[in-house]
Scaffold this motif. Structure first.
Motif, PDB file in Angstrom:
ATOM      1  N   LEU A  50       0.882  -1.155   0.000  1.00 23.23           N
ATOM      2  CA  LEU A  50       0.000   0.000   0.000  1.00 23.23           C
ATOM      3  C   LEU A  50       0.931   1.219   0.000  1.00 23.23           C
ATOM      4  CD1 LEU A  50      -3.270   0.425   1.914  1.00 23.23           C
ATOM      5  CD2 LEU A  50      -1.682   2.318   1.866  1.00 23.23           C
ATOM      6  N   ASN A  51       0.977   1.873  -1.136  1.00 19.33           N
ATOM      7  CA  ASN A  51       1.887   3.003  -1.303  1.00 19.33           C
ATOM      8  C   ASN A  51       1.215   4.248  -0.726  1.00 19.33           C
ATOM      9  OD1 ASN A  51       3.170   5.053  -3.916  1.00 19.33           O
ATOM     10  ND2 ASN A  51       4.335   4.199  -2.233  1.00 19.33           N
ATOM     11  N   TYR A  52       1.771   4.699   0.412  1.00 14.57           N
ATOM     12  CA  TYR A  52       1.099   5.692   1.250  1.00 14.57           C
ATOM     13  C   TYR A  52       1.606   7.111   0.965  1.00 14.57           C
ATOM     14  CZ  TYR A  52      -0.282   7.875   5.734  1.00 14.57           C
ATOM     15  OH  TYR A  52      -0.792   8.695   6.708  1.00 14.57           O
ATOM     16  N   LYS A  53       0.707   7.994   0.560  1.00 11.88           N
ATOM     17  CA  LYS A  53       1.021   9.416   0.385  1.00 11.88           C
ATOM     18  C   LYS A  53       2.332   9.635  -0.365  1.00 11.88           C
ATOM     19  CE  LYS A  53      -1.534  11.640   3.940  1.00 11.88           C
ATOM     20  NZ  LYS A  53      -1.496  12.761   4.841  1.00 11.88           N
ATOM     21  N   ASP A  54       2.403   9.061  -1.530  1.00  8.09           N
ATOM     22  CA  ASP A  54       3.640   9.095  -2.293  1.00  8.09           C
ATOM     23  C   ASP A  54       3.358   9.673  -3.678  1.00  8.09           C
ATOM     24  OD1 ASP A  54       6.290   8.647  -2.805  1.00  8.09           O
ATOM     25  OD2 ASP A  54       6.253   6.530  -2.251  1.00  8.09           O
ATOM     26  N   GLN A  55       4.424   9.912  -4.431  1.00 11.80           N
ATOM     27  CA  GLN A  55       4.288  10.308  -5.837  1.00 11.80           C
ATOM     28  C   GLN A  55       4.627   9.074  -6.664  1.00 11.80           C
ATOM     29  OE1 GLN A  55       5.391  14.235  -6.769  1.00 11.80           O
ATOM     30  NE2 GLN A  55       3.877  14.467  -5.143  1.00 11.80           N
TER      31      GLN A  55
ATOM     32  N   ASP B 296      -2.380   4.862  -2.571  1.00 15.19           N
ATOM     33  CA  ASP B 296      -3.240   5.619  -1.654  1.00 15.19           C
ATOM     34  C   ASP B 296      -2.623   6.998  -1.460  1.00 15.19           C
ATOM     35  OD1 ASP B 296      -5.183   6.279   0.171  1.00 15.19           O
ATOM     36  OD2 ASP B 296      -4.282   5.184   1.831  1.00 15.19           O
ATOM     37  N   ARG B 297      -2.849   7.864  -2.440  1.00  9.91           N
ATOM     38  CA  ARG B 297      -2.145   9.144  -2.415  1.00  9.91           C
ATOM     39  C   ARG B 297      -2.638  10.029  -1.279  1.00  9.91           C
ATOM     40  NH1 ARG B 297      -2.275  10.682  -7.790  1.00  9.91           N
ATOM     41  NH2 ARG B 297      -0.644   9.160  -8.165  1.00  9.91           N
ATOM     42  N   ALA B 298      -3.940   9.992  -1.006  1.00  9.22           N
ATOM     43  CA  ALA B 298      -4.486  10.858   0.040  1.00  9.22           C
ATOM     44  C   ALA B 298      -4.361  10.222   1.427  1.00  9.22           C
ATOM     45  CB  ALA B 298      -5.944  11.165  -0.268  1.00  9.22           C
TER      46      ALA B 298
END
Lengths: 178, 132
Positions: A97-102, A123-125
Motif C-alpha cells: 500500500l503506497n502511502y502518500k507518495d508520488q 493511496d495518495r491521500a
C-alpha cells in the motif's frame, strides 16, 4: 489485629510501588492493535505499475497474504526492504500500500531497492490507510485465507521479528483450512 | 515577588494553552462548529502522543481532522464518529478512557482510595480519643 492495621499503609505503599514499577516497563510507543481477528477493511486501489489492475479485498481470498504500508520517502521502509524480499523468496504473497507518495518516486524506488509485491495499491491521500487504522509507515498486516487480519507489525521489521513472530504466524495460518 | 510572578506566569501558561483547530480551514455552521471543536479535543494525535487532535501539527492528525470535519458536515453524531475511530485505532485514540469493565479499576481507584483513607483517618482519630 492492631499490628496488621498499622502495617496497612506500608502494604498499600508496597502495592503502589509494584504498580509504578510495572508502569516504568510499559512502552508508550507500543500501540494496541484494533481489527485483530476481524475482516480486513475495504480496499479498492489502482495498482502502481498497471493502471488496469486494482488491489481489492478479493486479492486476500484463498491464501495467506501480507499487506505492507510503505512510501519512497520512508527511511525505515528502505531498511526493511531486504527482509520483505526475503519473505517473497519464501513464496509468501505480499501486497503493498503506497502511502502518500508520488507515483514516479515510488516506481524509481522499487527499481532501486527491489519489488517484493504482487500488487501495489496507490493511496495518495492516505484515506484507505486511515480506514485500515494505519499510524504511519512502515506497517505490515498479516491476513488469513478468509481475508481476516490476524497480525500486525507497526514500525520497522527486523530479522528476529521475521524469524520469531512473522514466519511462525504465516506458517500457522497456512495450515488452516481455506 | 519575582517567585509569585513566575508562579502566576506558569499557571496562566498552563491554562492558556488551549488550542483550537483553525476555523478558517474548516468552515462550519455554528452548531456543527461546536461539535467539531468538541470532537477535536476528544481524540489523541496518534503519532505524537500527549497532544489532542486540535493541538497537533502532525500529518496524520491533519488527516483525521479532515475526516472528522467531513463526517460532522455530513451530519454524523459524536457517537458514530467515535465508533469509527475506536474501531480502527482502539480505545487508545480516546483522550478520556471509556467507563467499562477493563477500566473500572482506573476510574474507581481514586474513590476507593479516598474511602479507605477516610476510614483509616476515622479509626486513627477515635483511637487517640480513647487513649487520651
Amino acid at each position: 489485629m492492631k499490628k496488621l492495621l498499622s502495617l496497612t499503609p506500608l502494604l498499600l505503599f508496597a502495592l503502589l510501588i509494584v504498580f509504578l514499577w510495572r508502569g516504568l516497563s510499559l512502552d508508550p510507543k507500543k500501540i494496541p492493535t484494533a481489527f485483530l481477528e476481524k475482516e480486513a477493511p475495504t480496499i479498492q486501489l489502482t495498482d502502481l505499475l498497471s493502471q488496469q489492475t486494482t488491489l481489492s479485498n478479493q486479492d486476500f481470498q484463498g491464501h495467506v497474504s501480507l499487506l505492507n504500508v510503505w512510501a519512497s520517502w520512508c527511511e525505515s521502509c528502505r531498511q526493511e526492504q531486504a527482509l520483505l524480499l526475503q519473505l517473497q523468496a519464501k513464496h509468501f504473497i505480499l501486497y503493498g500500500l503506497n502511502y502518500k507518495d508520488q507515483d514516479a518516486n515510488a516506481i524509481d524506488w522499487l527499481k532501486q531497492f527491489g519489488n517484493p509485491y504482487q500488487k501495489i495499491g496507490v493511496d495518495r491521500a492516505g484515506s484507505t490507510a486511515i480506514n485500515w487504522g494505519v499510524y504511519g509507515t512502515p506497517e505490515l498486516f498479516i491476513i488469513d485465507k478468509h481475508g481476516r487480519i490476524r497480525g500486525k507489525q507497526i514500525g520497522i521489521l527486523t530479522q528476529s521479528i521475521i524469524n520469531e513472530s512473522i514466519i511462525p504466524l504465516l506458517q500457522k495460518l497456512e495450515k488452516e483450512p481455506a | 515577588m519575582r517567585a509569585v510572578l513566575a508562579l502566576f506566569l506558569c499557571i496562566s501558561l498552563f491554562f492558556g494553552g488551549h488550542a483550537k483547530a483553525s476555523t478558517d480551514l474548516y468552515p462550519l455552521p455554528p452548531a456543527k462548529e461546536k461539535q467539531f471543536q468538541g470532537l477535536m479535543h476528544q481524540f489523541r494525535c496518534l503519532v505524537c502522543q500527549n497532544q489532542d487532535l486540535a493541538d497537533s501539527n502532525a500529518d496524520l492528525a491533519a488527516d483525521l481532522r479532515g475526516l472528522i470535519y467531513e463526517r460532522v458536515l455530513a451530519g454524523q453524531s459524536d457517537e458514530e464518529i467515535k465508533t469509527y475511530l475506536t474501531d480502527r485505532y482502539g480505545d487508545f485514540v480516546l483522550y478520556q478512557p471509556e467507563f467499562k469493565p477493563a477500566t473500572w479499576i482506573l476510574w474507581m481507584m481514586p474513590v476507593a482510595l479516598l474511602v479507605l483513607a477516610a476510614i483509616g483517618f476515622y479509626y486513627f482519630v477515635n483511637q487517640r480519643k480513647i487513649s487520651a
